[in-house]
Design an enzyme around this catalytic site. Structure first.
Site, short mmCIF file in Angstrom:
data_model
loop_
_atom_site.label_atom_id
_atom_site.label_comp_id
_atom_site.label_asym_id
_atom_site.label_seq_id
_atom_site.Cartn_x
_atom_site.Cartn_y
_atom_site.Cartn_z
N ASP A 134 0.82 -1.21 0.00
CA ASP A 134 0.00 0.00 0.00
C ASP A 134 0.85 1.26 0.00
O ASP A 134 0.50 2.26 -0.63
CB ASP A 134 -0.92 0.01 1.22
CG ASP A 134 -2.07 -0.98 1.09
OD1 ASP A 134 -2.32 -1.44 -0.04
OD2 ASP A 134 -2.70 -1.29 2.11
N GLY A 135 1.97 1.23 0.72
CA GLY A 135 2.85 2.40 0.75
C GLY A 135 3.39 2.74 -0.63
O GLY A 135 3.48 3.92 -1.00
N LYS A 150 -8.73 3.88 11.97
CA LYS A 150 -9.21 2.66 12.63
C LYS A 150 -8.45 2.39 13.91
O LYS A 150 -9.03 1.98 14.92
CB LYS A 150 -9.10 1.47 11.68
CG LYS A 150 -9.58 0.15 12.27
CD LYS A 150 -9.49 -0.96 11.25
CE LYS A 150 -9.94 -2.29 11.86
NZ LYS A 150 -9.07 -2.74 12.96
#
EC number: 2.7.1.23
Length: 270
Positions: free
Chosen positions: A45-46, A164
């Site tokens: 994701d990075g 989250k």
């Protein structure tokens, strides 16, 4: 079709990139790192988020495809062993992309300058060694006087990230809502905040007016040292991040795979 590949430098990733390049070259795909139609990211994701910020000025014309070579990938749909299938799908399929909302950040300085940023996940305002004091407005109406470590404003997909971990709700991206979560707020007889995440409608906006001269703002984890900011305004952007639709997993399947368990029954979610 013009393609570019963005990647990290881990050995497993570099092996995947080398194979992917050979495969695309055999298919006579044009490589263009400056003005691509498709950005293929290999890593996690990075890597994908870094690639987005590299091409955020072209966000309306670029689609992203994520290839996952690490331990956890929320935005990456493909695994390194699916490369052949991914390339075939890329060349054969057309259609509407999957679009996710972006966060627009507008910061006004005391000198009158305006600075804009876009975020895929979130932006946080905080101080490292001192308390952050700030007034929070919703639609230009004062909502609360905040005291604490900081505040985090996230997109729906960003609700699965830093937000989250702060106790925020996970929000489906079709809602196009903003969420603000508090970071270690101070609550006593003198200082009071809601002490709960808030979710606001797509046509609303959040403004943070800091009562300090110096603080840190993060945009998708990238740190920006800020001095003499008058206010920071957050709203859902008119732009979206676009993913190639083929092979793109449903949102709740992503959430389940990322946080609960692996599943092959992705079609049961919508």
């Amino acid at each position: 079709m013009k393609v570019t590949i963005a990647h990290n430098n881990y050995d497993k990733t570099l092996e995947t990139v080398a194979y992917l390049k050979k495969l695309l070259q055999k298919k006579n795909v044009i490589f263009d790192a400056k003005y691509p139609d498709i950005v293929i990211t290999v890593g996690g994701d990075g890597t994908l988020i870094n690639a987005f910020h590299r091409y955020e000025n072209q966000v309306d014309s670029v689609r992203f495809i994520g290839v996952h070579t690490g331990h956890l990938g929320f935005y990456t749909d493909w695994r390194n062993y699916d490369i052949d299938k991914m390339v075939d799908a890329l060349l054969l399929t057309k259609g509407q992309p999957a679009k996710y909302p972006l966060l627009e950040i507008k910061m006004l300085t005391e000198s009158g300058d305006t600075r804009y940023h876009l975020a895929v996940n979130e932006s946080a305002v905080k101080r490292i060694s001192h308390t952050l004091e700030a007034d929070v407005y919703i639609d230009d109406e004062l909502f609360e006087n905040f005291r604490g470590d900081g505040l985090c404003v996230s997109t729906p997909t960003g609700s699965t990230a830093y937000s989250k971990s702060l106790g925020g709700a996970v929000i489906h991206p079709r809602l196009k809502a903003l969420q603000m979560t508090e970071i270690a707020s101070i609550n006593n007889r003198v200082f009071r905040t809601l002490s709960a995440p808030i979710v606001i409608a797509p046509d609303q906006w959040i403004t943070i007016v800091p009562n300090v001269d110096h603080f840190v703002m993060t945009v998708d984890g990238a740190r920006i040292d800020v001095r003499n900011a008058k206010k920071i305004e957050y709203r859902i952007s008119k732009h979206s991040i676009q993913f190639d639709q083929f092979g793109h997993h449903h949102f709740w399947s992503r959430v389940q795979n990322a946080f609960i368990k692996d599943t092959e029954d992705n079609d049961k979610f919508i």
